[in-house]
Motif scaffolding. Structure first.
Motif, mmCIF file in Angstrom:
data_model
loop_
_atom_site.group_PDB
_atom_site.id
_atom_site.type_symbol
_atom_site.label_atom_id
_atom_site.label_comp_id
_atom_site.label_asym_id
_atom_site.label_seq_id
_atom_site.Cartn_x
_atom_site.Cartn_y
_atom_site.Cartn_z
ATOM 1 N N ARG A 34 -0.835 3.954 -2.538
ATOM 2 C CA ARG A 34 -1.552 4.175 -1.493
ATOM 3 C C ARG A 34 -0.612 5.749 -1.457
ATOM 4 N NH1 ARG A 34 -2.619 2.355 4.538
ATOM 5 N NH2 ARG A 34 -4.806 0.671 3.597
ATOM 6 N N ASN A 35 0.529 5.919 -2.452
ATOM 7 C CA ASN A 35 1.054 7.013 -2.639
ATOM 8 C C ASN A 35 0.385 7.890 -3.121
ATOM 9 O OD1 ASN A 35 3.112 9.416 -2.886
ATOM 10 N ND2 ASN A 35 3.766 7.680 -4.274
ATOM 11 N N ALA A 36 -0.275 8.840 -3.316
ATOM 12 C CA ALA A 36 -1.227 9.408 -3.947
ATOM 13 C C ALA A 36 0.071 10.897 -4.889
ATOM 14 C CB ALA A 36 -1.685 11.368 -3.238
ATOM 15 N N ALA A 37 0.500 10.648 -4.814
ATOM 16 C CA ALA A 37 1.850 11.514 -5.798
ATOM 17 C C ALA A 37 1.962 9.941 -7.298
ATOM 18 C CB ALA A 37 3.200 11.751 -5.454
ATOM 19 N N CYS A 38 2.176 9.186 -6.774
ATOM 20 C CA CYS A 38 1.894 7.891 -7.839
ATOM 21 C C CYS A 38 0.525 7.678 -8.356
ATOM 22 C CB CYS A 38 2.843 6.782 -7.393
ATOM 23 S SG CYS A 38 2.651 5.471 -7.931
ATOM 24 N N GLY A 39 -0.271 7.091 -7.569
ATOM 25 C CA GLY A 39 -1.826 6.640 -8.386
ATOM 26 C C GLY A 39 -1.831 6.008 -9.016
ATOM 27 N N HIS A 40 -0.596 4.715 -9.158
ATOM 28 C CA HIS A 40 -1.083 3.509 -10.059
ATOM 29 C C HIS A 40 -1.817 2.695 -9.262
ATOM 30 C CE1 HIS A 40 0.938 -0.300 -11.209
ATOM 31 N NE2 HIS A 40 0.733 0.447 -12.909
ATOM 32 N N GLN A 41 -2.474 1.924 -10.547
ATOM 33 C CA GLN A 41 -3.992 1.132 -10.217
ATOM 34 C C GLN A 41 -3.554 -0.255 -11.480
ATOM 35 O OE1 GLN A 41 -7.790 3.161 -11.208
ATOM 36 N NE2 GLN A 41 -7.529 3.952 -9.135
ATOM 37 N N PHE A 42 -3.466 -1.215 -10.880
ATOM 38 C CA PHE A 42 -2.664 -2.253 -10.924
ATOM 39 C C PHE A 42 -3.901 -3.575 -10.396
ATOM 40 C CE2 PHE A 42 -0.490 -1.418 -7.412
ATOM 41 C CZ PHE A 42 -0.354 -2.812 -6.340
ATOM 42 N N GLU A 43 -3.861 -4.372 -11.022
ATOM 43 C CA GLU A 43 -4.728 -5.633 -10.787
ATOM 44 C C GLU A 43 -3.685 -6.503 -10.806
ATOM 45 O OE1 GLU A 43 -9.159 -5.559 -13.867
ATOM 46 O OE2 GLU A 43 -7.210 -6.362 -14.152
ATOM 47 N N ALA A 44 -3.899 -7.829 -10.034
ATOM 48 C CA ALA A 44 -2.697 -9.130 -9.316
ATOM 49 C C ALA A 44 -3.356 -10.332 -8.833
ATOM 50 C CB ALA A 44 -1.900 -8.404 -7.958
ATOM 51 N N TYR A 45 -3.065 -11.971 -9.762
ATOM 52 C CA TYR A 45 -3.537 -12.720 -8.863
ATOM 53 C C TYR A 45 -3.466 -13.191 -7.903
ATOM 54 C CZ TYR A 45 -5.729 -13.904 -13.907
ATOM 55 O OH TYR A 45 -5.963 -13.749 -15.066
ATOM 56 N N THR A 46 -3.998 -13.527 -7.195
ATOM 57 C CA THR A 46 -3.657 -14.488 -5.893
ATOM 58 C C THR A 46 -4.055 -16.211 -6.040
ATOM 59 O OG1 THR A 46 -4.268 -12.446 -4.493
ATOM 60 C CG2 THR A 46 -3.944 -14.901 -3.669
ATOM 61 N N GLU A 47 -2.791 -17.038 -6.429
ATOM 62 C CA GLU A 47 -3.180 -17.793 -6.255
ATOM 63 C C GLU A 47 -2.803 -18.779 -5.281
ATOM 64 O OE1 GLU A 47 -1.962 -20.955 -9.796
ATOM 65 O OE2 GLU A 47 -0.978 -19.500 -9.351
ATOM 66 N N ILE A 48 -3.019 -19.826 -4.580
ATOM 67 C CA ILE A 48 -2.880 -21.218 -3.655
ATOM 68 C C ILE A 48 -2.468 -22.782 -4.402
ATOM 69 C CG2 ILE A 48 -4.427 -22.426 -2.216
ATOM 70 C CD1 ILE A 48 -6.727 -21.167 -2.205
#
Length: 92
Positions: A34-48
């Motif tokens: 959400r930090n516009a100055a950063c702009g990082h996009q990434f993927e993450a896994y959610t595991e049960i």
């Protein structure tokens, strides 16, 4: 613990943009900082990974270990039962 992830670079809250199920226990999400100055996009896994409280309508296709707290409680319950209620206690 909140239900959101933080950007690993600037620690601002990240927003899930898309997600897809990889299996009944695993989901892959694409997030944007959400930090516009950063702009990082990434993927993450959610595991049960385990069951904390058993389902009232459990699927036979899902096999999850129980949380150690649940196992400890079940063991304490079994140990507090009278011996005569355990299987095989009436055999001579």
């Amino acid at each position: 613990m909140s239900g959101s992830l933080s950007c690993p670079h600037c620690s601002a809250q990240a927003v899930v943009r898309t997600s897809r199920s990889e299996s009944p226990l695993l989901r892959l999400s694409t997030l944007t900082c959400r930090n516009a100055a950063c702009g990082h996009q990434f993927e993450a896994y959610t595991e049960i990974v385990c069951t904390i409280s058993p389902s009232a309508c459990a699927s036979g296709e899902i096999c999850l270990p129980t949380n150690s707290h649940e196992e400890n409680r079940a063991l304490r319950t079994r140990m507090s039962e009278p011996e005569s209620s355990s299987p095989g206690a009436n055999f001579e």
